[in-house]
Design a protein around this motif. Structure first.
Motif, PDB file in Angstrom:
ATOM      1  N   GLU A   1      -1.769  -0.701  -4.529  1.00 12.24           N
ATOM      2  CA  GLU A   1      -2.356  -0.188  -3.290  1.00 12.24           C
ATOM      3  C   GLU A   1      -3.635  -0.944  -2.930  1.00 12.24           C
ATOM      4  OE1 GLU A   1      -3.324   2.613  -6.667  1.00 12.24           O
ATOM      5  OE2 GLU A   1      -1.469   1.967  -5.777  1.00 12.24           O
ATOM      6  N   ARG A   2      -4.408  -1.364  -3.937  1.00 11.80           N
ATOM      7  CA  ARG A   2      -5.611  -2.145  -3.658  1.00 11.80           C
ATOM      8  C   ARG A   2      -5.256  -3.540  -3.159  1.00 11.80           C
ATOM      9  NH1 ARG A   2      -9.947  -2.489  -8.207  1.00 11.80           N
ATOM     10  NH2 ARG A   2      -9.938  -0.260  -7.813  1.00 11.80           N
TER      11      ARG A   2
ATOM     12  N   GLN B   1       1.185   4.148  -2.886  1.00 13.97           N
ATOM     13  CA  GLN B   1       0.877   5.540  -2.585  1.00 13.97           C
ATOM     14  C   GLN B   1       2.031   6.480  -2.921  1.00 13.97           C
ATOM     15  OE1 GLN B   1      -2.092   6.804  -1.448  1.00 13.97           O
ATOM     16  NE2 GLN B   1      -2.816   4.738  -1.844  1.00 13.97           N
ATOM     17  N   THR B   2       3.264   6.019  -2.729  1.00 11.69           N
ATOM     18  CA  THR B   2       4.421   6.889  -2.926  1.00 11.69           C
ATOM     19  C   THR B   2       4.955   6.855  -4.342  1.00 11.69           C
ATOM     20  OG1 THR B   2       5.942   5.151  -2.221  1.00 11.69           O
ATOM     21  CG2 THR B   2       5.126   6.674  -0.527  1.00 11.69           C
TER      22      THR B   2
ATOM     23  N   TRP C   1       0.832  -1.200   0.000  1.00 15.53           N
ATOM     24  CA  TRP C   1       0.000   0.000   0.000  1.00 15.53           C
ATOM     25  C   TRP C   1       0.868   1.251   0.000  1.00 15.53           C
ATOM     26  CZ3 TRP C   1      -0.884   4.015   3.500  1.00 15.53           C
ATOM     27  CH2 TRP C   1      -1.957   4.841   3.173  1.00 15.53           C
ATOM     28  N   VAL C   2       1.912   1.262   0.818  1.00 16.02           N
ATOM     29  CA  VAL C   2       2.817   2.416   0.853  1.00 16.02           C
ATOM     30  C   VAL C   2       3.530   2.574  -0.483  1.00 16.02           C
ATOM     31  CG1 VAL C   2       4.957   3.272   1.891  1.00 16.02           C
ATOM     32  CG2 VAL C   2       3.120   2.429   3.338  1.00 16.02           C
TER      33      VAL C   2
END
Length: 88
Positions: free
Chosen positions: A63-64, A31-32, A27-28
């Motif tokens: 991320e999903r 996102q980044t 997920w990180v």
């Protein structure tokens, strides 16, 4: 008979923690952005060349998938808690 129940609960908790940790990292990463900044002097090349390697298919973004794994980890932790409470 209490010994096998605690071993099963330990396995479920370990699997839960692993799913949640991998999910959080994915997920990180989603996102980044997929590519880190340039490392400069730490590698032989001047910049970082990104690869096309993907963790999952293009249909499910990272991320999903990370969120799915975090949810799976929470569900497994709850199942381990219920399993150990029922056996104990």
């Amino acid at each position: 008979m209490d010994r096998p129940a605690s071993r099963h609960a330990t396995i479920l908790y370990s699997t839960s923690a692993t799913c949640a940790a991998i999910g959080a990292l994915l997920w990180v990463r989603g996102q980044t952005g997929a590519y880190p900044r340039s490392y400069g002097a730490f590698i032989a090349a001047d910049g970082y060349t990104p690869s096309a390697w993907r963790v999952w298919s293009a249909a499910v973004p990272q991320e999903r998938l990370g969120l799915y794994l975090v949810v799976a980890g929470v569900v497994l932790a709850v199942a381990a808690r219920l399993f150990s409470a029922r056996r104990g």
